[in-house]
Design an enzyme around this catalytic site. Structure first.
Site, PDB file in Angstrom:
ATOM      1  N   ASP A 142     -41.535  33.572  52.921  1.00  0.00           N
ATOM      2  CA  ASP A 142     -42.415  34.743  52.964  1.00  0.00           C
ATOM      3  C   ASP A 142     -42.506  35.396  51.594  1.00  0.00           C
ATOM      4  O   ASP A 142     -41.756  35.054  50.674  1.00  0.00           O
ATOM      5  CB  ASP A 142     -41.916  35.756  54.020  1.00  0.00           C
ATOM      6  CG  ASP A 142     -40.400  35.877  54.059  1.00  0.00           C
ATOM      7  OD1 ASP A 142     -39.758  35.561  53.039  1.00  0.00           O
ATOM      8  OD2 ASP A 142     -39.850  36.278  55.097  1.00  0.00           O
TER       9      ASP A 142
ATOM     10  N   HIS B 267     -36.348  39.522  63.829  1.00  0.00           N
ATOM     11  CA  HIS B 267     -37.377  38.722  63.145  1.00  0.00           C
ATOM     12  C   HIS B 267     -36.753  37.513  62.460  1.00  0.00           C
ATOM     13  O   HIS B 267     -35.592  37.544  62.059  1.00  0.00           O
ATOM     14  CB  HIS B 267     -38.202  39.564  62.163  1.00  0.00           C
ATOM     15  CG  HIS B 267     -37.490  40.070  60.951  1.00  0.00           C
ATOM     16  ND1 HIS B 267     -37.593  41.364  60.497  1.00  0.00           N
ATOM     17  CD2 HIS B 267     -36.675  39.453  60.049  1.00  0.00           C
ATOM     18  CE1 HIS B 267     -36.899  41.520  59.394  1.00  0.00           C
ATOM     19  NE2 HIS B 267     -36.318  40.375  59.094  1.00  0.00           N
TER      20      HIS B 267
ATOM     21  N   GLU C 204     -42.312  39.697  62.985  1.00  0.00           N
ATOM     22  CA  GLU C 204     -41.760  40.882  63.627  1.00  0.00           C
ATOM     23  C   GLU C 204     -41.952  40.807  65.145  1.00  0.00           C
ATOM     24  O   GLU C 204     -42.725  39.979  65.638  1.00  0.00           O
ATOM     25  CB  GLU C 204     -42.468  42.128  63.060  1.00  0.00           C
ATOM     26  CG  GLU C 204     -42.254  42.339  61.566  1.00  0.00           C
ATOM     27  CD  GLU C 204     -40.847  42.874  61.229  1.00  0.00           C
ATOM     28  OE1 GLU C 204     -39.878  42.590  61.952  1.00  0.00           O
ATOM     29  OE2 GLU C 204     -40.742  43.588  60.201  1.00  0.00           O
TER      30      GLU C 204
ATOM     31  N   ASP D 176     -34.045  43.498  63.936  1.00  0.00           N
ATOM     32  CA  ASP D 176     -34.988  43.568  65.063  1.00  0.00           C
ATOM     33  C   ASP D 176     -35.334  42.176  65.598  1.00  0.00           C
ATOM     34  O   ASP D 176     -36.263  42.027  66.386  1.00  0.00           O
ATOM     35  CB  ASP D 176     -36.274  44.316  64.661  1.00  0.00           C
ATOM     36  CG  ASP D 176     -37.057  43.608  63.550  1.00  0.00           C
ATOM     37  OD1 ASP D 176     -36.637  42.521  63.091  1.00  0.00           O
ATOM     38  OD2 ASP D 176     -38.113  44.143  63.146  1.00  0.00           O
TER      39      ASP D 176
HETATM   40  C1  F6R Z   1     -36.211  36.624  54.046  1.00  0.00           C
HETATM   41  C2  F6R Z   1     -36.604  36.718  55.430  1.00  0.00           C
HETATM   42  C3  F6R Z   1     -35.977  37.672  56.395  1.00  0.00           C
HETATM   43  C4  F6R Z   1     -34.477  37.859  56.206  1.00  0.00           C
HETATM   44  C5  F6R Z   1     -33.964  38.885  57.191  1.00  0.00           C
HETATM   45  C6  F6R Z   1     -32.483  39.150  57.022  1.00  0.00           C
HETATM   46  O1  F6R Z   1     -36.991  35.651  53.376  1.00  0.00           O
HETATM   47  O2  F6R Z   1     -37.482  36.024  55.775  1.00  0.00           O
HETATM   48  O3  F6R Z   1     -36.203  37.193  57.698  1.00  0.00           O
HETATM   49  O4  F6R Z   1     -33.816  36.642  56.398  1.00  0.00           O
HETATM   50  O5  F6R Z   1     -34.664  40.082  57.016  1.00  0.00           O
HETATM   51  O6  F6R Z   1     -32.265  39.725  55.780  1.00  0.00           O
HETATM   52  P1  F6R Z   1     -30.796  39.892  55.203  1.00  0.00           P
HETATM   53  O7  F6R Z   1     -30.242  38.532  55.037  1.00  0.00           O
HETATM   54  O8  F6R Z   1     -30.982  40.585  53.894  1.00  0.00           O
HETATM   55  O9  F6R Z   1     -30.047  40.694  56.203  1.00  0.00           O
END
Ligand code: F6R
Length: 261
Positions: free
Chosen positions: A67, A138, A143, A136
């Protein structure tokens, strides 16, 4: 889905690096899917160590990001392409030209998403996808409410995700972009092996839903239950709400060495 509950913080990073090393030995030109955020950092550090020692080389492999924020300027340190360069590319020996992400600065974002989907397909698809999980539920930036069949597209970040990510923007939630381009859940499910890492109590409910909850767009990560080859690497805090934790531990401890990931 294989669930591995680690006792030491580094163990998950080592296990994920083992899976990547084994893949690269078999297929040096493998296609990796790389995630940003805190969760995969131990994996990239461990891979960096192994590349420096000469036990593995990513020189022939390539990587696709999950992303990208929309609208962050090229030199912004939190632009995901910059983050992946700092946290992954600079630590290993992958060719920087072979690492790409969706173009969050494109004038035509819809076409940029289509171009990105095509690039992944033209590369033969992702062999091993590294994932984190949001509080959440995702995966990538799919989301709650995301279609479980979605492809790369524009999404609006939830306020929960923007609050979670404010730590990367000096604690200022208003500095976190509202929109992103993200691989869809359908895109992610096409990866041949998915390795999800999560740590900390803040992830415990999302992890419980991912592993043991009903498949639902309200917890997008639950779509991974439909994938035949998912490895979930957790620390004890992230695993603290799992009902079958002792079964997962017993299964992993009794796993024959030939079984691999
Ligand atoms: C990052 C991504 C997100 C993260 C998620 C967890 O490229 O796609 O899905 O993996 O927000 O983030 P952290 O690891 O910082 O808790």
């Amino acid at each position: 889905m294989e669930v591995v509950i680690s006792t030491t913080p580094d163990e998950a990073g080592k296990l994920a690096a083992d899976a990547i090393e084994e893949l690269i030995r078999r297929r040096p030109e493998a296609v990796l899917g790389v995630a940003t955020g805190s969760s995969p950092l131990l994996i990239y550090d461990e891979l960096g160590r192994r590349v420096a020692e000469g036990s593995v080389s990513l020189a022939k492999s390539r990587a696709f990001m999950l992303d990208e924020y929309v609208g962050l300027p090229e030199d912004h340190p939190q632009r995901y392409l910059s983050v992946i360069r700092d946290e992954f590319v600079h630590k290993v020996d992958v060719d920087p030209a072979q690492v790409s992400g969706p173009d969050g600065l494109a004038a035509d974002l819809v076409t940029a998403c289509e171009v990105y989907e095509r690039a992944i397909a033209d590369a033969g698809g992702v062999d091993l996808q590294i994932l984190g999980i949001g509080t959440d539920g995702h995966i990538a930036f799919n989301e709650p409410g995301s279609s479980l069949a979605s492809r790369t597209r524009i999404k609006t970040l939830t306020s929960q995700t923007r609050r979670d990510n404010a730590r990367f923007f000096g604690g200022n939630v208003d500095a976190v972009p509202r929109h992103c381009l993200t691989q869809g859940i359908g895109t992610i499910l096409e990866a041949r092996h998915i390795v999800l890492v999560a740590s900390g109590r803040g992830k415990a409910e999302a992890v419980h839903q991912l592993v043991e909850g009903p498949v639902s767009a309200m917890w997008p990560a639950t779509a991974l239950q439909l994938h035949p080859h998912v490895t979930v690497l957790l620390d004890t805090a992230a695993a603290s709400r799992l009902q079958l934790a002792s079964y997962y531990i017993e299964t992993f401890q009794g796993k024959p060495s030939w079984q691999g990931f």
